[in-house]
Scaffold this motif. Structure first.
Motif, PDB file in Angstrom:
ATOM      1  N   ILE A   1      17.792 -48.419  69.366  1.00  0.00           N
ATOM      2  CA  ILE A   1      18.585 -49.351  70.151  1.00  0.00           C
ATOM      3  C   ILE A   1      20.054 -48.938  70.021  1.00  0.00           C
ATOM      4  O   ILE A   1      20.551 -48.748  68.915  1.00  0.00           O
ATOM      5  CB  ILE A   1      18.393 -50.794  69.646  1.00  0.00           C
ATOM      6  CG1 ILE A   1      16.950 -51.192  69.848  1.00  0.00           C
ATOM      7  CG2 ILE A   1      19.362 -51.731  70.303  1.00  0.00           C
ATOM      8  CD1 ILE A   1      16.643 -52.637  69.742  1.00  0.00           C
TER       9      ILE A   1
ATOM     10  N   PHE B   1      15.589 -54.717  61.623  1.00  0.00           N
ATOM     11  CA  PHE B   1      16.579 -53.839  62.239  1.00  0.00           C
ATOM     12  C   PHE B   1      17.320 -53.089  61.141  1.00  0.00           C
ATOM     13  O   PHE B   1      17.816 -53.699  60.197  1.00  0.00           O
ATOM     14  CB  PHE B   1      17.579 -54.642  63.076  1.00  0.00           C
ATOM     15  CG  PHE B   1      18.663 -53.784  63.669  1.00  0.00           C
ATOM     16  CD1 PHE B   1      18.377 -52.882  64.690  1.00  0.00           C
ATOM     17  CD2 PHE B   1      19.955 -53.866  63.195  1.00  0.00           C
ATOM     18  CE1 PHE B   1      19.378 -52.078  65.229  1.00  0.00           C
ATOM     19  CE2 PHE B   1      20.962 -53.071  63.726  1.00  0.00           C
ATOM     20  CZ  PHE B   1      20.669 -52.179  64.739  1.00  0.00           C
TER      21      PHE B   1
ATOM     22  N   TYR C   1      22.464 -53.363  69.498  1.00  0.00           N
ATOM     23  CA  TYR C   1      21.583 -54.411  68.984  1.00  0.00           C
ATOM     24  C   TYR C   1      22.155 -55.799  69.280  1.00  0.00           C
ATOM     25  O   TYR C   1      23.214 -56.165  68.773  1.00  0.00           O
ATOM     26  CB  TYR C   1      21.372 -54.237  67.483  1.00  0.00           C
ATOM     27  CG  TYR C   1      20.474 -55.281  66.859  1.00  0.00           C
ATOM     28  CD1 TYR C   1      19.123 -55.347  67.178  1.00  0.00           C
ATOM     29  CD2 TYR C   1      20.974 -56.211  65.960  1.00  0.00           C
ATOM     30  CE1 TYR C   1      18.290 -56.296  66.619  1.00  0.00           C
ATOM     31  CE2 TYR C   1      20.156 -57.164  65.385  1.00  0.00           C
ATOM     32  CZ  TYR C   1      18.814 -57.204  65.728  1.00  0.00           C
ATOM     33  OH  TYR C   1      17.995 -58.152  65.174  1.00  0.00           O
TER      34      TYR C   1
ATOM     35  N   ILE D   1      14.833 -50.494  65.441  1.00  0.00           N
ATOM     36  CA  ILE D   1      14.194 -51.794  65.253  1.00  0.00           C
ATOM     37  C   ILE D   1      12.693 -51.579  65.118  1.00  0.00           C
ATOM     38  O   ILE D   1      12.114 -50.750  65.808  1.00  0.00           O
ATOM     39  CB  ILE D   1      14.533 -52.775  66.404  1.00  0.00           C
ATOM     40  CG1 ILE D   1      14.071 -54.184  66.040  1.00  0.00           C
ATOM     41  CG2 ILE D   1      13.973 -52.299  67.730  1.00  0.00           C
ATOM     42  CD1 ILE D   1      14.660 -55.254  66.913  1.00  0.00           C
TER      43      ILE D   1
END
Length: 136
Positions: free
Chosen positions: A37, A61, A40, A49
């Motif tokens: 990601i 995460f 986030y 994640i």
């Protein structure tokens, strides 16, 4: 000697190498989805994640915080937003390294994939992701 225990107390610990490696596999009863990601939840923080596909609210995460080395003083943090390198609590127990406790296994990932199992001198500044001990 565990950074999580020293900084957060006895209820916390640093995961072992085996526990981190479980993130790269599918458990017998739980499927884990791993996704890079770039931003986030709108924070601007990149990372990886992990989502339990049976219980979507069960997520982890890990920010891509990079590392702090000791050789490059002009840029103390390297790999920020492109790599995440995390200490495990598993010390290297082979050859001459086992006597002086200078190396430990690390869990790493990059924006383009997962790093192989590796070890690192413990003097490097890598991230620590504490977990709460099961008995607490």
């Amino acid at each position: 000697d565990d950074a999580a225990i020293v900084n957060w107390g006895n209820e916390w610990r640093t995961p072992t190498n085996d526990e981190f490696q479980e993130l790269n596999t599918n458990f017998a009863s739980i499927m884990i989805m791993k996704t890079w990601i770039d931003d986030y939840q709108g924070t601007g923080i990149a990372g990886k994640i992990f989502v339990n596909t049976e219980r979507w609210w069960d997520t982890l995460f890990l920010p891509a915080a990079g590392e702090m080395g000791f050789s490059n003083t002009s840029r103390p943090v390297e790999g920020e937003s492109t790599s995440g390198l995390y200490w495990t609590s598993t010390l290297i127990t082979t050859s001459a390294l086992m006597n002086n406790r200078t190396h430990a296994y690390i869990y790493g990932f990059y924006s383009m994939g997962t790093a192989p199992i590796a070890d690192q001198y413990r003097m490097y500044g890598l991230s620590v992701r504490p977990v709460r001990s099961k008995n607490n």
